[in-house]
Design an enzyme around this catalytic site. Structure first.
Site, PDB file in Angstrom:
ATOM      1  CE1 TYR A 123      -2.371   3.304   2.474  1.00 20.89           C
ATOM      2  CE2 TYR A 123      -3.718   2.523   0.656  1.00 20.89           C
ATOM      3  CZ  TYR A 123      -3.461   3.469   1.630  1.00 20.89           C
ATOM      4  OH  TYR A 123      -4.265   4.564   1.762  1.00 20.89           O
ATOM      5  CG  ASP A 158       5.876   3.546   0.468  1.00 19.97           C
ATOM      6  OD1 ASP A 158       4.680   3.499   0.145  1.00 19.97           O
ATOM      7  OD2 ASP A 158       6.273   4.100   1.519  1.00 19.97           O
ATOM      8  CE  LYS A 186       2.473   4.646   7.961  1.00 22.05           C
ATOM      9  NZ  LYS A 186       1.101   4.665   8.489  1.00 22.05           N
TER      10      LYS A 186
HETATM   11  P1  KE4 Z   1      -0.632   8.388   4.485  1.00 19.93           P
HETATM   12  O1  KE4 Z   1      -1.153   9.099   3.275  1.00 19.93           O
HETATM   13  O2  KE4 Z   1      -1.707   7.549   5.187  1.00 19.93           O
HETATM   14  O3  KE4 Z   1       0.140   9.306   5.450  1.00 19.93           O
HETATM   15  O4  KE4 Z   1       0.499   7.329   4.021  1.00 19.93           O
HETATM   16  C1  KE4 Z   1       0.161   6.392   3.031  1.00 19.93           C
HETATM   17  C2  KE4 Z   1       1.124   5.215   3.121  1.00 19.93           C
HETATM   18  C3  KE4 Z   1       2.145   5.126   2.198  1.00 19.93           C
HETATM   19  N1  KE4 Z   1       3.037   4.108   2.234  1.00 19.93           N
HETATM   20  C4  KE4 Z   1       2.955   3.153   3.200  1.00 19.93           C
HETATM   21  C5  KE4 Z   1       3.968   2.041   3.213  1.00 19.93           C
HETATM   22  C6  KE4 Z   1       1.925   3.211   4.177  1.00 19.93           C
HETATM   23  O5  KE4 Z   1       1.842   2.245   5.127  1.00 19.93           O
HETATM   24  C7  KE4 Z   1       0.997   4.260   4.146  1.00 19.93           C
HETATM   25  C8  KE4 Z   1      -0.142   4.370   5.139  1.00 19.93           C
HETATM   26  N2  KE4 Z   1      -0.233   3.317   6.093  1.00 19.93           N
HETATM   27  C9  KE4 Z   1      -1.573   3.063   6.613  1.00 19.93           C
HETATM   28  C10 KE4 Z   1      -1.524   1.876   7.588  1.00 19.93           C
HETATM   29  N3  KE4 Z   1      -0.851   0.752   7.080  1.00 19.93           N
HETATM   30  C11 KE4 Z   1      -2.144   4.263   7.259  1.00 19.93           C
HETATM   31  C12 KE4 Z   1      -3.353   4.012   8.141  1.00 19.93           C
HETATM   32  C13 KE4 Z   1      -4.627   4.464   7.490  1.00 19.93           C
HETATM   33  O6  KE4 Z   1      -4.760   4.340   6.254  1.00 19.93           O
HETATM   34  O7  KE4 Z   1      -5.483   4.957   8.236  1.00 19.93           O
END
Ligand code: KE4
Length: 439
Positions: free
Chosen positions: A146, A253, A281
Site C-alpha cells: 500500500y 516506499d 510516519k
Molecule cells: P498516508 O497518506 O496515510 O500518510 O500514508 C500512506 C502510506 C504510504 N506508504 C505506506 C507504506 C503506508 O503504510 C501508508 C499508510 N499506512 C496506513 C496503515 N498501514 C495508514 C493508516 C490508514 O490508512 O489509516
C-alpha cells in the site's frame, strides 16, 4: 466546544451521521473485526485511554509514527514552544532545513528531499518524478503493498483496501488495469502492473515483455500493509537489477520502515540504494509529515527547480517539523537495540502462547514491527496472507481488547512496539494472548 462527549457508542452513532463510516480513515471503522471503535482521548507512553475511561496498552501507535510512545515529553515541549511562535507561515523556516538535513544525513540514498504532509503525497510525487525522468508511463507495484490512495496506486493495494476486501483478485502472475477502488478510471489503472511480492520469476516475466514501458517499480522493502512480510534474500536486489537493465527507477516506499527498522530504513539494513525513497510516519512524530527524496539529478526535476510540479500549503510546517526532529533525536543506536529487543520478546511471547494453546500462528517481524498470522504456512506474499484465518484474528483482537490490549483491527496491518513499552507490558500482553488463545 463539547469536550465531555459521552460514550464511544454515542459518539460513533453521531460520527456515522457526520462522516463516512464515522471515521477519518477506513481501517479505523473496525469493519474487519466488528464492534464499535473506542474513541480515544488521551495517550501517554505505551497507554491510551478512551472516552469511557478505559485504559489500553497500545500496539497501533497511530499506525507507526509513535516510535517513542504517546505524548513524549520532549515532543510535547518542542511542539508547544514552536506553536507559541506561530503555527504556519507558508514560507521557508529553519526547522524544515533541520529536518531535511537530518533525513539526508540518515538515509543513504537521499541526496535531496522534498517535505510534504502525508505518505500518499510522497508516493504520488515520487512516481511523477520517475515518469518525468524516464519519459515512460507504466509503473509496477506489488499485490498487498500500500502506497497511499493516489489513483495510480489503488490497484491490488494492501492495508485498508486489502482489509475491506476490495482488492482485485483477477489477473495472472502479473496483472494490470484492475482498480481496487471505485472512481479510479481503468485507463489509469492499466498503467499500473501488479506482481506477487517475493516472486522474482514473475517480475522477470513482466520485464521481459514490458520492461521498456516501465518508469518505476515502487515497493515497500519490508511490507507492513499485508501484515509484515519479509523480503526473501536476493528479492529486492533482483528487482533493482531488472530495473537497472530496463532503464526503470526503483522507489522504496519507506513510509513505515523509514527510521523504524533502522535509522536509515530498510535500505540501510539491506545495503540497497533505490533511486527514490518515500518517508512518513516516524519523521513526523505524530504530526502530518511525509517526504520523498533521492538522487540529486532526479530531485532536480521538482518545481521550482525543474518541470515536475508538486506543492503543499502545510508542507514543512514548523510545528510538525519540530515534532519530527524531537522524535528522531531520540533514535540512537541504543534505541534501535531496545526496539529490536522488545519486538523480539513480543514475537517470541506470542509464538509461545500459541504453541501452548495448540493454535497455528506465524509471527513475521522486522525490528519493532510485527504481525501474528493465524495460519500454519509461511506468509511470504499477499496470497499467503489472505489464506490466514481473519475470523480467528478478529476473535483474538476482541479477546485482547477485553483484556486492555489494543492491537490493529485488521490481520493485514503491522503491530508496533515503542520505546515506551516495558518488559512488564510485554509480559502482560503475552499473558493476555495466552488467555485469549485458550478461550
Ligand atoms: P498516508 O497518506 O496515510 O500518510 O500514508 C500512506 C502510506 C504510504 N506508504 C505506506 C507504506 C503506508 O503504510 C501508508 C499508510 N499506512 C496506513 C496503515 N498501514 C495508514 C493508516 C490508514 O490508512 O489509516
Amino acid at each position: 466546544m463539547s469536550l465531555s462527549p459521552g460514550s464511544s457508542e454515542a459518539l460513533y452513532a453521531e460520527a456515522c451521521r457526520l462522516m463516512p463510516g464515522g471515521v477519518s480513515s477506513p481501517v479505523r471503522a473496525y469493519r474487519a473485526v466488528g464492534g464499535t471503535p473506542p474513541f480515544l482521548v488521551r495517550g501517554a507512553g505505551a497507554q491510551v485511554w478512551d472516552v469511557d475511561g478505559r485504559a489500553y496498552l497500545d500496539y497501533v501507535g497511530s499506525w507507526g509514527p509513535l516510535i517513542a510512545g504517546h505524548a513524549h515529553p520532549a515532543v510535547v515541549r518542542g511542539v508547544t514552544e514552536t506553536a507559541a511562535r506561530g503555527s504556519s507561515f507558508g514560507a521557508p523556516t529553519p526547522l524544515e532545513v533541520a529536518l531535511a538535513r537530518t533525513i539526508v544525513a540518515s538515509v543513504p540514498s537521499i541526496e535531496m528531499v522534498r517535505l510534504v504532509s502525508s505518505g500518499t503525497e510522497a508516493a504520488m510525487s515520487a512516481l511523477r518524478v520517475a515518469r518525468a525522468a524516464t519519459g515512460r508511463r507504466a509503473i509496477v507495484k506489488f499485490d498487498g503493498c500500500y502506497h497511499g490512495h493516489a489513483d495510480a496506486l489503488l490497484v491490488r493495494a494492501g492495508s485498508g483496501v486489502m482489509t475491506l476486501d476490495v482488492a482485485a483478485r483477477s489477473g495472472g502472475p502479473w496483472a494490470s488495469g484492475v482498480p481496487a477502488s471505485a472512481g479510479v478510471p481503468p485507463e489509469v489503472a492499466t498503467l499500473t502492473f501488479t506482481l506477487p511480492f517475493n516472486d522474482l520469476d514473475a517480475a522477470e516475466g513482466l520485464f521481459r515483455q514490458r520492461g521498456e514501458e516501465i518508469a518505476a517499480v515502487i515497493v515497500e522493502p519490508i511490507p507492513g500493509n499485508m501484515g509484515v512480510v519479509l523480503p526473501r534474500p536476493g528479492f529486492l536486489e533482483g528487482i533493482c537489477g531488472l530495473c537497472e537493465r530496463a532503464g526503470a527507477l526503483v522507489i522504496f516506499d519507506e513510509v513505515i520502515t523509514g527510521f523504524r527498522v533502522a535509522r536509515g530504513g530498510a535500505q540501510a539494513l539491506y545495503g540497497i540504494r533505490p533511486q527514490l525513497t518515500c518517508l512518513g510516519k516516524v519523521i513526523g512524530g505524530g504530526f502530518p509529515v511525509g517526504a520523498y527524496g533521492g538522487r540529486r539529478d532526479l530531485m532536480g526535476q521538482v518545481a521550482p527547480l525543474g518541470p515536475v510540479y508538486q506543492a503543499g500549503t502545510l508542507s514543512g510546517n514548523p510545528v510538525a517539523m519540530r515534532a519530527g526532529l524531537e522524535t528522531l533525536a531520540l533514535l540512537d543506536d541504543a534505541a534501535y537495540r531496545r526496539l529490536d529487543e522488545l519486538g523480539g520478546a513480543l514475537a517470541d511471547g506470542l509464538r509461545d502462547a500459541a504453541r501452548r494453546a495448540g493454535t497455528a500462528l506465524v509471527v513475521n517481524r522486522a525490528g519493532s514491527m510485527l504481525t501474528p498470522f493465524f495460519t500454519a504456512e509461511p506468509v511470504v506474499d499477499a496470497e499467503s496472507a489472505r489464506r490466514a484465518d481473519v475470523a480467528r484474528y478478529a476473535r483474538f483482537f476482541h479477546a485482547l481488547r477485553e483484556r486492555g490490549i489494543l492491537v490493529p483491527p485488521s490481520q493485514f496491518e503491522a503491530w508496533f512496539v515503542s520505546l515506551a513499552h516495558t518488559e512488564e507490558d510485554l509480559r502482560r500482553t503475552c499473558d493476555a494472548a495466552a488467555a485469549a488463545l485458550a478461550a
